[in-house]
Design a protein around this motif. Structure first.
Motif, PDB file in Angstrom:
ATOM      1  N   UNK A   1     -30.082  42.291 -12.944  1.00  0.00           N
ATOM      2  CA  UNK A   1     -29.387  41.171 -13.783  1.00  0.00           C
ATOM      3  C   UNK A   1     -28.153  41.529 -14.401  1.00  0.00           C
ATOM      4  N   UNK A   2     -27.242  40.707 -14.407  1.00  0.00           N
ATOM      5  CA  UNK A   2     -26.055  41.051 -15.156  1.00  0.00           C
ATOM      6  C   UNK A   2     -25.928  40.117 -16.359  1.00  0.00           C
ATOM      7  N   UNK A   3     -24.895  40.491 -17.468  1.00  0.00           N
ATOM      8  CA  UNK A   3     -24.610  39.931 -18.666  1.00  0.00           C
ATOM      9  C   UNK A   3     -23.217  39.247 -18.611  1.00  0.00           C
ATOM     10  N   UNK A   4     -23.147  38.182 -19.037  1.00  0.00           N
ATOM     11  CA  UNK A   4     -22.056  37.330 -19.462  1.00  0.00           C
ATOM     12  C   UNK A   4     -21.349  37.997 -20.785  1.00  0.00           C
ATOM     13  N   UNK A   5     -20.197  38.357 -20.511  1.00  0.00           N
ATOM     14  CA  UNK A   5     -19.683  39.102 -21.748  1.00  0.00           C
ATOM     15  C   UNK A   5     -19.220  37.943 -22.839  1.00  0.00           C
ATOM     16  N   UNK A   6     -19.013  36.568 -22.466  1.00  0.00           N
ATOM     17  CA  UNK A   6     -18.828  35.629 -23.510  1.00  0.00           C
ATOM     18  C   UNK A   6     -20.057  35.289 -24.166  1.00  0.00           C
TER      19      UNK A   6
ATOM     20  N   UNK B   1     -12.403  37.452 -28.478  1.00  0.00           N
ATOM     21  CA  UNK B   1     -13.195  37.400 -29.888  1.00  0.00           C
ATOM     22  C   UNK B   1     -14.493  38.158 -29.675  1.00  0.00           C
ATOM     23  N   UNK B   2     -14.676  38.693 -28.510  1.00  0.00           N
ATOM     24  CA  UNK B   2     -16.063  39.635 -28.267  1.00  0.00           C
ATOM     25  C   UNK B   2     -15.410  41.022 -28.425  1.00  0.00           C
ATOM     26  N   UNK B   3     -14.125  41.308 -28.195  1.00  0.00           N
ATOM     27  CA  UNK B   3     -13.778  42.560 -28.145  1.00  0.00           C
ATOM     28  C   UNK B   3     -13.470  43.149 -26.756  1.00  0.00           C
ATOM     29  N   UNK B   4     -13.556  42.174 -25.799  1.00  0.00           N
ATOM     30  CA  UNK B   4     -13.144  42.476 -24.348  1.00  0.00           C
ATOM     31  C   UNK B   4     -11.705  42.043 -24.144  1.00  0.00           C
ATOM     32  N   UNK B   5     -10.873  43.012 -24.139  1.00  0.00           N
ATOM     33  CA  UNK B   5      -9.380  42.460 -24.003  1.00  0.00           C
ATOM     34  C   UNK B   5      -8.780  42.377 -22.597  1.00  0.00           C
ATOM     35  N   UNK B   6      -9.579  43.125 -21.796  1.00  0.00           N
ATOM     36  CA  UNK B   6      -9.266  42.977 -20.477  1.00  0.00           C
ATOM     37  C   UNK B   6     -10.230  42.113 -19.802  1.00  0.00           C
ATOM     38  N   UNK B   7      -9.799  41.720 -18.232  1.00  0.00           N
ATOM     39  CA  UNK B   7     -10.920  40.692 -17.587  1.00  0.00           C
ATOM     40  C   UNK B   7     -12.095  41.431 -17.310  1.00  0.00           C
TER      41      UNK B   7
END
Length: 399
Positions: free
Chosen positions: A360-365, A383-389
């Protein structure tokens, strides 16, 4: 006379009046009315009945933490009067927003307000990992490094106790724009370690398989066909690749795939005793007779049995070690992620998850559980704290 004619007459009289000021041309009055209309063109939050509500003239932004409104006029972000929202009232600290900042005390005494920031690289998983050894350092744009948690061998005070900074609670005008410091740090470390371990495992897969094949041949009975000579399954002619497992029939010693050697039968004539062991289908149909029971090749078979026992023990030990790894991954997940135990299917295509061949994978959004095919796109999620792709599902990627 219609209402329009009355309004027209009133406007003309006002334009032509020189009682309190000089006469104005119509184009100047029209320009002023347009400017007022653009500045106060926002919507009103609630349906109030009085004629001039405060919301009609003030900014609509509301602090997510203390629920107080911006004190500036509407349109201040677009007309250039102020590039940020302001409120003189003290905000309320909430852990979910982490809306507290460090301010340099030296700069404040000199009449400036400068925020102290950490030198940790939030965009890289190595930043939090390195800070474990080097400690946290706070910088000021005017004063430079003002605090280091590893300045002394022991007894280092906190930033507040050291007297270099003071804590201020700030307003949260936009949740998507306000990213707490250090958010998703634990997950970034886990992701980074997972990527590196995956690369190492992939690079060492072929040498490891070759070494395992060589070790298996060293303890194999003499009647077994060598692993290096087995190119395809003896029964179905399936070609073996680097990831395929080769199995030997304990009776004839030929190489087979999993499906063609998934049969059990005692092979006492080869020294395997009366316990059923793996054989191919043709050998499984051979009837047992009393003259088959012999002690021939028992030393070679005993070596193979010991090798199989060691391999199965190490496999069990490896599965036990994977349990703490899963616990660490679960504890490092962000709060908005859907727990692994609650994910039964992909949020996009409704495919059952997890499966023996797909995790299972999680969407970072959105934080939902998705399969690999529905989360192949990468994009920053600030806005979730992920500044890189990072990995996002197809629904969030399309917007």
């Amino acid at each position: 006379m219609t209402n329009f004619d009355s309004l027209k007459t009133m406007v003309l009289n006002e334009v032509g009046s020189t009682a309190a000021r000089s006469k104005r041309e119509v184009r100047f009055v029209l320009k002023a009315l347009r400017a007022l209309n653009e500045k106060f063109s926002g919507g009103i939050q609630d349906d109030r009945k009085h004629l001039f509500p405060v919301e009609f003239f003030s900014c609509q932004a509301t602090c997510q933490s203390c629920k107080r409104r911006c004190e500036l006029s509407m349109g201040h972000l677009t007309d250039g009067s102020s590039t940020e929202h302001k409120c003189a009232e003290i905000c309320i600290y909430q852990n979910q927003y982490q809306n507290a900042v460090y301010c340099c005390i030296t700069c404040e005494r000199n009449g400036h307000r400068e925020l102290a920031f950490s030198t940790e690289d939030q965009n890289s998983w190595m930043g939090p990992a390195k800070s474990v050894f080097s400690g946290m350092a706070l910088n000021c744009n005017r004063c430079g490094v003002i605090y280091n948690s590893r300045e002394f061998w022991y007894g280092n005070p906190s930033p507040e106790e050291a007297g270099t900074v003071k804590t201020e609670t700030c307003h949260v005008w936009d949740v998507k724009a306000f990213v707490p410091a250090g958010v998703n740090t634990a997950r970034r470390i886990v992701d980074g370690v997972t990527v590196i371990s995956g690369v190492v495992a992939e690079a060492s897969k072929a040498p490891t398989a070759a070494l395992a094949s060589w070790a298996a041949d060293m303890i194999a009975p003499t009647y077994w066909k060598s692993n290096s000579e087995i190119i395809e399954c003896t029964t179905c002619s399936k070609i073996f690749d680097s990831d395929s497992s080769k199995h030997h029939c304990r009776s004839c010693g030929q190489g087979f795939c999993e499906n063609c050697s998934n049969f059990l039968r005692p092979v006492p004539e080869r020294g395997w005793g009366v316990t059923p062991v793996r054989v191919c289908k043709p050998c499984s149909l051979i009837p047992l007779s009393s003259n088959m029971f012999t002690e021939e090749n028992t030393d070679e078979v005993r070596a193979r049995k010991v090798g199989e026992f060691v391999a199965s023990t190490l496999a069990s030990f490896s599965s036990v070690l994977s349990i703490p790894k899963d616990l660490i991954k679960n504890s490092a997940q962000p709060d908005y992620w859907e727990p692994d135990a609650e994910i039964k299917q992909c949020n996009v295509c409704s495919k059952d998850l997890p499966t023996p061949k797909e995790r299972t994978h999680h969407c970072r959004d959105c934080g939902k559980g998705v399969c690999n095919a529905c989360s192949s796109n990468k994009t920053p999620v600030p806005y979730r704290g992920w500044n890189t792709p990072v990995r996002v599902c197809d629904n969030c990627f399309k917007g």
